[in-house]
Design a protein around this motif. Structure first.
Motif, PDB file in Angstrom:
ATOM      1  N   ALA A  35       0.773  -1.097  -0.004  1.00 49.51           N
ATOM      2  CA  ALA A  35       0.013  -0.044  -0.078  1.00 49.51           C
ATOM      3  C   ALA A  35       0.794   1.148  -0.083  1.00 49.51           C
ATOM      4  O   ALA A  35       0.632   2.321   0.852  1.00 49.51           O
ATOM      5  CB  ALA A  35      -0.740  -0.056   1.237  1.00 49.51           C
ATOM      6  N   PHE A  36       1.751   1.158  -0.976  1.00 48.86           N
ATOM      7  CA  PHE A  36       2.904   2.361  -0.850  1.00 48.86           C
ATOM      8  C   PHE A  36       2.752   3.091  -2.342  1.00 48.86           C
ATOM      9  O   PHE A  36       2.607   4.176  -2.360  1.00 48.86           O
ATOM     10  CB  PHE A  36       4.209   1.805  -0.582  1.00 48.86           C
ATOM     11  CG  PHE A  36       5.323   2.970  -0.658  1.00 48.86           C
ATOM     12  CD1 PHE A  36       5.410   4.232   0.317  1.00 48.86           C
ATOM     13  CD2 PHE A  36       6.225   2.957  -1.804  1.00 48.86           C
ATOM     14  CE1 PHE A  36       6.335   4.943   0.171  1.00 48.86           C
ATOM     15  CE2 PHE A  36       7.146   3.923  -2.175  1.00 48.86           C
ATOM     16  CZ  PHE A  36       7.274   5.012  -1.181  1.00 48.86           C
ATOM     17  N   HIS A  37       2.754   2.312  -3.250  1.00 46.68           N
ATOM     18  CA  HIS A  37       3.094   3.037  -4.783  1.00 46.68           C
ATOM     19  C   HIS A  37       2.857   1.831  -5.570  1.00 46.68           C
ATOM     20  O   HIS A  37       2.786   0.627  -5.316  1.00 46.68           O
ATOM     21  CB  HIS A  37       4.436   3.293  -4.857  1.00 46.68           C
ATOM     22  CG  HIS A  37       4.778   3.843  -6.116  1.00 46.68           C
ATOM     23  ND1 HIS A  37       5.238   3.250  -7.358  1.00 46.68           N
ATOM     24  CD2 HIS A  37       4.596   5.269  -6.583  1.00 46.68           C
ATOM     25  CE1 HIS A  37       4.981   3.973  -8.289  1.00 46.68           C
ATOM     26  NE2 HIS A  37       5.030   5.392  -8.144  1.00 46.68           N
ATOM     27  N   GLN A  38       2.040   2.117  -6.724  1.00 47.30           N
ATOM     28  CA  GLN A  38       1.729   1.113  -7.988  1.00 47.30           C
ATOM     29  C   GLN A  38       2.998   0.054  -8.185  1.00 47.30           C
ATOM     30  O   GLN A  38       2.959  -0.980  -8.233  1.00 47.30           O
ATOM     31  CB  GLN A  38       1.039   1.577  -9.041  1.00 47.30           C
ATOM     32  CG  GLN A  38       0.623   0.651 -10.246  1.00 47.30           C
ATOM     33  CD  GLN A  38      -0.248  -0.163  -9.835  1.00 47.30           C
ATOM     34  OE1 GLN A  38      -0.966  -0.176  -8.916  1.00 47.30           O
ATOM     35  NE2 GLN A  38      -0.706  -1.430 -10.787  1.00 47.30           N
ATOM     36  N   THR A  39       4.109   0.514  -8.372  1.00 42.91           N
ATOM     37  CA  THR A  39       5.195   0.008  -8.867  1.00 42.91           C
ATOM     38  C   THR A  39       6.171  -0.325  -8.040  1.00 42.91           C
ATOM     39  O   THR A  39       7.045  -1.442  -7.940  1.00 42.91           O
ATOM     40  CB  THR A  39       5.624   0.394 -10.276  1.00 42.91           C
ATOM     41  OG1 THR A  39       6.181   1.669 -10.146  1.00 42.91           O
ATOM     42  CG2 THR A  39       4.960   0.314 -11.456  1.00 42.91           C
TER      43      THR A  39
ATOM     44  N   PHE B  63       4.314  -5.589  -8.710  1.00 39.74           N
ATOM     45  CA  PHE B  63       3.515  -4.439  -8.872  1.00 39.74           C
ATOM     46  C   PHE B  63       2.376  -4.415  -8.017  1.00 39.74           C
ATOM     47  O   PHE B  63       1.678  -5.288  -7.627  1.00 39.74           O
ATOM     48  CB  PHE B  63       2.915  -4.600 -10.294  1.00 39.74           C
ATOM     49  CG  PHE B  63       4.155  -3.596 -11.189  1.00 39.74           C
ATOM     50  CD1 PHE B  63       5.503  -3.784 -10.945  1.00 39.74           C
ATOM     51  CD2 PHE B  63       3.689  -3.442 -12.457  1.00 39.74           C
ATOM     52  CE1 PHE B  63       6.110  -3.248 -11.902  1.00 39.74           C
ATOM     53  CE2 PHE B  63       4.715  -3.083 -13.662  1.00 39.74           C
ATOM     54  CZ  PHE B  63       5.925  -3.015 -13.207  1.00 39.74           C
ATOM     55  N   GLY B  64       1.529  -3.335  -8.061  1.00 39.47           N
ATOM     56  CA  GLY B  64       0.154  -3.320  -7.081  1.00 39.47           C
ATOM     57  C   GLY B  64       0.539  -3.319  -5.666  1.00 39.47           C
ATOM     58  O   GLY B  64      -0.254  -3.762  -4.836  1.00 39.47           O
TER      59      GLY B  64
END
Lengths: 346, 398
Positions: free
Chosen positions: B255-259, B386-387
């Motif tokens: 839950a930080f960044h998409q990639t 990712f995700g």
């Protein structure tokens, strides 16, 4: 199965759910496909982020927000999402530029957002949810498998709530190709006509439905008693599987059927209505949301609403039930079938 | 009643070998599979080394009995499933069998080759060529081919996909919902993924150096890895022996960044600690970590720090095997589950290839030479993607 649906959030072609209403708009004109309606996202998605989000991601976040509000929870403990086709728009965006520009001068944004788990990942980001997070991409069973996964997770985390959802977006290219593959009818038609006469293919739709699932009921729960999924090319085997399923579940007062106007499954549903459900209320739902791989999630949300308030009037195909308490849902997408037994009794 | 999910057999196809035994031989000899792409038709063939399986679609089809017009991911998946399942295929009658697969590219290798016609809406018969585009379609080609029907699913969580398919399969075996499960995943190389990762500027133009201070990025690879999981009933019926069990698993989100991974690897840390807890052991019981270790600046730093936080001064032997196979995306959790099983079976710790320089922000270093005759009871395998998707599995010798 003993799981409870304690909240719903729906974005569909027929409208958007709220605590007071369920989407019931039926287009009374000939259309080539049904487009999902969307809320004003600016209340909860920052404009900069919103601009980069594809429809699949937006629809996912929109339905999650409605679902969290409906279930009166702030943040899910876990996420389990089904999407057969994933983020088609961003996939095609990147693919198209890659082919046209001969693998040169590409920008990463569309690629980053093209993976199937983008929706669940973005939901985790926006809700700050560090919990279990899975995405199923298994054709017409994507949503149902997300629910099976929630069941497995809750077996080991008894007091938590899992958000389970189904999302699929329609793009111009996917509509074109699925018409060429005879999944969808090539000529425009009226959605409500799908119950009157069938054609070669259904009407395409898209949408997003989310559910707050836990092992304990709230004041407005619907219990999932049993879910059975199977894959078959043989319609007689499908009938047999459904017969066996019905023998295992309480007698329903209402059935919701995935009739989609496709001639190839019309006889199957006609026979179900004649043989198994000839005395109870029968409802349809694909004239509301259209046909897509996770359309079954719309039917489950409609069942929740029917037991909580009332069945949408436009849903009844035969014998409107006076009271909706015990429901069977039978749905299919192509060769993937699912049967649900749902109960409003505590 | 809960039962253990036993791993009794494996199937593997990667750039370093066509089956489990030949991949193991390459690991022991330190022979990398990273090199120039010969089969993948791409502008970047001379610039971006990959871990390519040196078999054409025709060869894959001939061996598996599938059509060569199928997506390559289905062909390599079927190849590895064939190895894993064949000892039991005739003995599994009456057992409830499931297929838990994972991929991220689906039929993209075909779709990208006909896309110019789709774009033009040309009348040439492309719909049949793209009908296997979906990730789930690739799985079903394989499940139908091997006649597996009781439960078939596809998970797609980027680079952690096939670790999650093993987790779900283990749960269904533990709950006696199935007797036998084939679990893992596959991904073939495609121009789509190669160009995608290239735009992110995280591909190494040389063979990758995971956990090296001067690492430059990852090499993409293609591969398929599957384990056969059984309950005791199935083991008895199939006369199969347990190599190890899937003792722990966990899935968390960064839950930080998409990639990108969070700097301290919050999701990584959660996945590892929950999986170890689920296995009913302590961090110090882990004998070997098969690292996610892609070779990107971001992954190795976050994973390294999360491991330091969790294990303190007692970091177990650890190595990334992606220097051999490349990063096989949706296949890597399956591939590395097989390698973890081999580490337990044969008492091995595989070398982390091409390591030279100590990382500045991580105080420990990976194992750089093959270690044999080791006592390996518990292996932790990491797959992050990712995700924010982070998954860890624990394999234990009973």
């Amino acid at each position: 199965m003993e799981l409870y649906i304690n909240g719903i959030g729906v974005l569909s072609a027929a409208g958007i759910s709220s605590k007071e209403s369920f989407p019931i708009e039926i287009l009374e004109k000939e259309v080539s496909h049904l487009t999902c309606q969307e809320p004003n996202y600016l209340d909860y998605i920052p404009p900069m982020q919103l601009r980069r989000m594809s429809k699949a991601v937006r629809m996912g976040i929109g339905a999650v927000k409605l679902c969290l509000a409906d279930a009166s929870i702030q943040k899910p403990d876990a996420l389990s999402v089904g999407t057969a086709l994933g983020c088609l728009h961003d996939t095609e965006n990147f693919l198209s530029k890659m082919v046209e520009q001969n693998e040169q001068m590409l920008s990463p944004t569309a690629f980053i957002q093209s993976t199937h788990n983008t929706v669940a990942g973005q939901i985790a980001l926006l809700t700050g949810s560090n919990g279990h997070n899975l995405t199923f991409a298994h054709r017409g069973h994507s949503f149902e498998h997300a629910l099976f996964n929630a069941k497995l997770y809750l077996n080991q985390h008894a007091n938590e709530t899992v958000l389970v959802g189904g999302i699929d977006e329609l793009t111009e290219t996917s509509l074109h190709l699925l018409k060429e593959l005879n999944v969808y009818e090539k000529t425009d038609r009226k959605p409500s006509d799908m119950f009157i006469h069938s054609t070669n293919g259904s009407i395409a739709g898209e949408g997003s439905s989310f559910f707050a699932i836990s092992r304990t009921p709230s004041f407005q729960s619907l219990k999932i008693e049993r879910l059975h999924t199977f894959h078959t090319l043989d319609i007689n085997q499908a009938k047999e599987e459904i017969k066996q399923f019905l023998a295992l579940v309480p007698k329903p007062d209402t059935v919701i059927l995935g009739i989609n106007g496709d001639v190839r499954t019309q006889e199957f549903y006609d026979e179900l209505m004649d043989h198994h459900f000839s005395t109870i209320g029968c409802a349809g739902f694909k004239h509301f949301c259209g046909e897509y791989p996770v359309a079954g999630s719309f039917a489950i949300a409609m069942a929740v609403w029917a037991t909580r308030k009332e069945m949408p009037q436009g849903a009844w195909l035969a014998r409107p039930s006076k009271s909706v308490k015990q429901i069977v849902v039978i749905n299919h997408f192509l060769h993937h079938f699912s049967c649900w037994s749902l109960s409003a009794s505590k | 009643m809960s039962t253990a999910a036993h791993i009794v057999h494996t199937g593997l196809l990667t750039a370093i070998g066509i089956d489990t035994a030949s991949c193991l031989e390459s690991l022991k000899k330190g022979k990398t599979g990273i090199g120039k792409a010969n089969l993948l038709q791409t502008h970047w063939a001379n610039d971006l080394p990959v871990g390519e399986i040196g078999l054409t679609n025709r060869e894959l089809a001939k061996h598996t009995g599938l059509s060569e017009s199928h997506p390559r991911t289905a062909l390599i998946s079927a190849w590895a499933v064939q190895e894993a399942l064949s000892p039991f295929q005739k003995m599994r009658k009456g057992l409830k069998c499931g297929f838990f697969s994972a991929n991220t590219v689906g039929g993209m290798d075909i779709t990208e080759s006909v896309y110019h016609r789709i774009k033009k809406r040309s009348d040439e018969l492309y719909p049949n060529e793209i009908k296997h585009h979906e990730c789930g379609a690739v799985t079903e080609i394989v499940s139908n081919h091997f006649d597996i029907h009781d439960f078939v699913t596809t998970i797609s969580t980027a680079c952690s996909s096939s670790a999650n398919s093993i987790m779900m399969a283990a749960q269904m075996i533990e709950e006696n919902m199935l007797d036998l499960a084939i679990a893992g995943g596959a991904d073939c190389l495609s121009r789509f993924t190669l160009n995608g990762f290239n735009t992110l500027m995280i591909l190494d133009h040389e063979p990758c150096q995971p956990f090296d201070n001067n690492r430059r990025g990852l090499n993409l690879g293609e591969g398929a890895g599957y384990v056969i999981l059984m309950n005791e009933k199935a083991m008895k019926q199939c006369d199969a022996q347990s190599i190890c069990i899937v003792s722990g698993y966990a899935n968390a989100n960064d839950a930080f960044h998409q990639t990108a991974s969070s700097p301290d690897g919050i999701g990584n840390m959660l996945a590892m600690s929950e999986a170890i807890k689920r296995a009913g052991i302590l961090p110090e019981d882990i004998d070997y970590i098969n690292l996610h270790g892609t070779g990107t600046a971001n992954n190795d730093s976050s994973e390294g720090k999360a491991i330091t936080t969790l294990f303190g001064n007692n970091v177990p032997k650890a190595s990334s095997t992606k220097g051999f196979t490349g990063h096989t995306l949706g296949g890597c959790g399956g591939v590395e589950a097989v390698l973890s099983t081999l580490a337990i079976r044969d008492g091995l710790v595989f070398p982390n290839l091409r390591w030279q320089n100590q990382m500045e922000d991580v105080p420990w270093k990976p194992v750089t030479e093959l270690q044999s005759n080791q006592r390996i009871k518990h292996v932790l395998s990491n797959s992050f993607g990712f995700g924010g998707n982070c998954s860890s599995l624990v394999f234990s010798k009973l």
